[in-house]
Design a protein around this motif. Structure first.
Motif, PDB file in Angstrom:
ATOM      1  N   ALA A 172       0.826  -1.208   0.000  1.00  0.00           N
ATOM      2  CA  ALA A 172       0.000   0.000   0.000  1.00  0.00           C
ATOM      3  C   ALA A 172       0.861   1.260   0.000  1.00  0.00           C
ATOM      4  N   LYS A 173       1.901   1.282   0.832  1.00  0.00           N
ATOM      5  CA  LYS A 173       2.789   2.447   0.884  1.00  0.00           C
ATOM      6  C   LYS A 173       3.584   2.593  -0.406  1.00  0.00           C
ATOM      7  N   PHE A 174       3.932   1.479  -1.020  1.00  0.00           N
ATOM      8  CA  PHE A 174       4.703   1.510  -2.261  1.00  0.00           C
ATOM      9  C   PHE A 174       3.924   2.203  -3.378  1.00  0.00           C
ATOM     10  N   PHE A 175       2.625   1.926  -3.458  1.00  0.00           N
ATOM     11  CA  PHE A 175       1.815   2.500  -4.538  1.00  0.00           C
ATOM     12  C   PHE A 175       1.254   3.882  -4.210  1.00  0.00           C
ATOM     13  N   GLN A 176       1.229   4.268  -2.940  1.00  0.00           N
ATOM     14  CA  GLN A 176       0.605   5.525  -2.554  1.00  0.00           C
ATOM     15  C   GLN A 176       1.291   6.723  -3.215  1.00  0.00           C
ATOM     16  N   ASN A 177       0.478   7.537  -3.893  1.00  0.00           N
ATOM     17  CA  ASN A 177       0.927   8.773  -4.558  1.00  0.00           C
ATOM     18  C   ASN A 177       1.900   8.530  -5.700  1.00  0.00           C
ATOM     19  N   ARG A 178       1.955   7.311  -6.181  1.00  0.00           N
ATOM     20  CA  ARG A 178       2.814   6.989  -7.328  1.00  0.00           C
ATOM     21  C   ARG A 178       2.104   7.402  -8.623  1.00  0.00           C
ATOM     22  N   VAL A 179       2.878   7.734  -9.639  1.00  0.00           N
ATOM     23  CA  VAL A 179       2.323   8.048 -10.955  1.00  0.00           C
ATOM     24  C   VAL A 179       2.496   6.830 -11.846  1.00  0.00           C
ATOM     25  N   ILE A 180       1.386   6.304 -12.332  1.00  0.00           N
ATOM     26  CA  ILE A 180       1.388   5.150 -13.224  1.00  0.00           C
ATOM     27  C   ILE A 180       0.597   5.513 -14.477  1.00  0.00           C
ATOM     28  N   ASP A 181       1.213   5.304 -15.621  1.00  0.00           N
ATOM     29  CA  ASP A 181       0.589   5.638 -16.905  1.00  0.00           C
ATOM     30  C   ASP A 181       0.099   7.075 -16.928  1.00  0.00           C
ATOM     31  N   GLY A 182       0.892   7.965 -16.326  1.00  0.00           N
ATOM     32  CA  GLY A 182       0.582   9.375 -16.343  1.00  0.00           C
ATOM     33  C   GLY A 182      -0.472   9.831 -15.355  1.00  0.00           C
ATOM     34  N   LYS A 183      -0.877   8.958 -14.433  1.00  0.00           N
ATOM     35  CA  LYS A 183      -1.945   9.280 -13.490  1.00  0.00           C
ATOM     36  C   LYS A 183      -1.508   8.985 -12.063  1.00  0.00           C
ATOM     37  N   LYS A 184      -1.796   9.891 -11.149  1.00  0.00           N
ATOM     38  CA  LYS A 184      -1.486   9.670  -9.734  1.00  0.00           C
ATOM     39  C   LYS A 184      -2.424   8.621  -9.160  1.00  0.00           C
ATOM     40  N   VAL A 185      -1.858   7.648  -8.462  1.00  0.00           N
ATOM     41  CA  VAL A 185      -2.646   6.548  -7.920  1.00  0.00           C
ATOM     42  C   VAL A 185      -2.387   6.433  -6.422  1.00  0.00           C
ATOM     43  N   TYR A 186      -3.203   5.567  -5.780  1.00  0.00           N
ATOM     44  CA  TYR A 186      -3.140   5.416  -4.328  1.00  0.00           C
ATOM     45  C   TYR A 186      -3.057   3.939  -3.972  1.00  0.00           C
ATOM     46  N   GLY A 187      -2.671   3.673  -2.733  1.00  0.00           N
ATOM     47  CA  GLY A 187      -2.353   2.312  -2.340  1.00  0.00           C
ATOM     48  C   GLY A 187      -3.530   1.373  -2.208  1.00  0.00           C
ATOM     49  N   ALA A 188      -4.598   1.816  -1.512  1.00  0.00           N
ATOM     50  CA  ALA A 188      -5.664   0.873  -1.185  1.00  0.00           C
ATOM     51  C   ALA A 188      -6.990   1.587  -0.989  1.00  0.00           C
ATOM     52  N   TYR A 189      -8.040   0.825  -1.175  1.00  0.00           N
ATOM     53  CA  TYR A 189      -9.391   1.278  -0.828  1.00  0.00           C
ATOM     54  C   TYR A 189      -9.906   0.388   0.291  1.00  0.00           C
ATOM     55  N   ILE A 190     -10.454   1.008   1.344  1.00  0.00           N
ATOM     56  CA  ILE A 190     -11.049   0.266   2.457  1.00  0.00           C
ATOM     57  C   ILE A 190     -12.404   0.870   2.808  1.00  0.00           C
ATOM     58  N   PHE A 191     -13.239   0.094   3.490  1.00  0.00           N
ATOM     59  CA  PHE A 191     -14.565   0.559   3.888  1.00  0.00           C
ATOM     60  C   PHE A 191     -14.452   1.601   5.006  1.00  0.00           C
ATOM     61  N   THR A 192     -15.165   2.719   4.846  1.00  0.00           N
ATOM     62  CA  THR A 192     -15.187   3.756   5.886  1.00  0.00           C
ATOM     63  C   THR A 192     -16.595   4.269   6.172  1.00  0.00           C
ATOM     64  N   GLU A 193     -17.599   3.755   5.489  1.00  0.00           N
ATOM     65  CA  GLU A 193     -18.969   4.274   5.610  1.00  0.00           C
ATOM     66  C   GLU A 193     -19.493   4.119   7.028  1.00  0.00           C
TER      67      GLU A 193
END
Length: 374
Positions: A172-193
């Motif tokens: 999750a930390k590795f992917f957080q705020n990384r740019v992939i294929d020209g787009k900023k991406v994030y590490g994970a999605y979790i339930f928060t509702e």
């Protein structure tokens, strides 16, 4: 000869309304129920509402003694209130009369979806929709050679779907705020509702792995030292850390649909969600982009959150006899086989991914397998 007693005549024909949430499994039930109409002559109507409205809408219908729903696929946490308040028809005598054995169903689903009080032989529903929390990941991102090399250099092992929560945090930390294929991406999605069950369905996936339990297994309702056990606190803190470090901005009150949107739109590397949504995601994204993994394990075990619903006959229905006919039809082994087999998620190379069986209380020890061959 109609051994099931389903055949009807034009003079006897009635219409039943079945209520549920609006999602792919409900659409599958519409198609399956056409066989019931062919055999019985009883027409089926369906009242489906979005998950965001599901509880409010149908609990209001039940509490007002509405006759809208003859049958309802009600959420598992409704079973106690619906039994105590007379909303559901008790099914024990009906099951006995028609040879429907709850031992034919997975015991944890009976406990979770059908029994009240729990661990008593009192049944108010038939297990209808077994489900559990699992994870998707961006298979194409994980396969990028440059990312794989960078990850291995940093952590000393291959970039792969995480098996433990420690590994999950690394990915999750590795992917957080990384740019992939020209787009900023994030590490994970979790339930928060927070409006219904979302945050509970999310955080307990971690807390159980660290030592949480709702109460003393030997003394029901004794909660002190179990709900707030040191391990439970550690699990809660880890979930908070995942949210703070590794999720997309604005995901402060998000549940099922937000996760699907975040994953399909390429915002996140990993997504928590229910297995029931995965066939649709797989079809939409394709084998090259989507992969799957089970809930990671922790120092106190390997669990995943149980979800799902049971099928009940509404006590206020004017068509109770016909609704019980539907229940009898739905319980047949041949119908159950049709109901479950088409909804498996077929993966490349003949592999099939499907939920394992939920175990005691609200969690599951026997997790889904990715290596089961058809």
């Amino acid at each position: 000869m109609d051994r099931l007693g389903l055949a009807g005549t034009a003079a006897q024909a009635k219409t039943l309304t079945l209520c549920w949430a609006a999602w792919d499994p409900a659409n599958a039930l519409v198609e399956l129920s056409k066989d019931f109409t062919k055999q019985s002559g009883i027409e089926m109507k369906f009242e489906f509402v979005p998950w965001t409205s599901y509880a409010d809408r149908f609990l209001n219908e039940l509490n007002s003694h509405s006759k809208l729903c003859d049958l309802i696929v009600g959420d598992s946490q409704w079973i106690g209130g619906s039994a105590e308040n007379g909303h559901y028809v008790k099914l024990n005598d009906f099951f006995d009369k028609n040879g429907i054995k709850m031992s034919d169903f997975a015991q944890p689903t009976v406990l979770g979806y059908s029994e009240w009080p729990k661990h008593s032989p009192n049944y108010w529903a038939l297990p209808a929709m077994g489900d559990a929390v699992g994870w998707t990941y961006r298979k194409d991102w994980f396969a990028k050679p440059e990312l794989r090399q960078e990850f291995k250099t940093k952590y000393g092992h291959e970039l792969a779907p995480p098996k433990t929560w420690d590994e999950f945090m690394q990915v999750a930390k590795f992917f957080q705020n990384r740019v992939i294929d020209g787009k900023k991406v994030y590490g994970a999605y979790i339930f928060t509702e927070r409006g219904s069950e979302g945050i509970t369905m999310g955080v307990t996936n971690v807390m159980y792995d660290y030592g949480f339990d709702y109460d003393n297994p030997k003394k029901p309702y004794e909660m002190n030292g179990f709900v707030n056990a040191p391990g439970a606190v550690k699990g809660l803190e880890l979930y908070k850390e995942i949210f703070k470090c590794c999720t997309a901005p604005g995901m402060t009150n998000a549940y099922m649909s937000e996760g699907l949107d975040a994953f399909k739109s390429g915002q996140v590397a990993m997504q928590m969600n229910w297995f029931a949504f995965f066939p649709g995601l797989y079809k939409a994204m394709g084998a090259d982009k989507i992969g799957f993994f089970v809930n990671p394990s922790g120092p106190n075990g390997h669990y995943t959150q149980l979800g799902g619903q049971g099928l009940s006959v509404v006590a206020y229905s004017d068509n109770r006899a016909e609704a019980l006919q539907y229940m009898k039809w739905f319980a047949q082994p041949t119908v159950q086989k049709k109901w479950w087999v088409p909804r498996r998620l077929f993966l490349p190379e003949g592999r099939v991914e499907r939920p394992g069986l939920p175990c005691e209380r609200t969690v599951c020890r026997r997790l889904p397998r990715l290596d089961e061959h058809v």
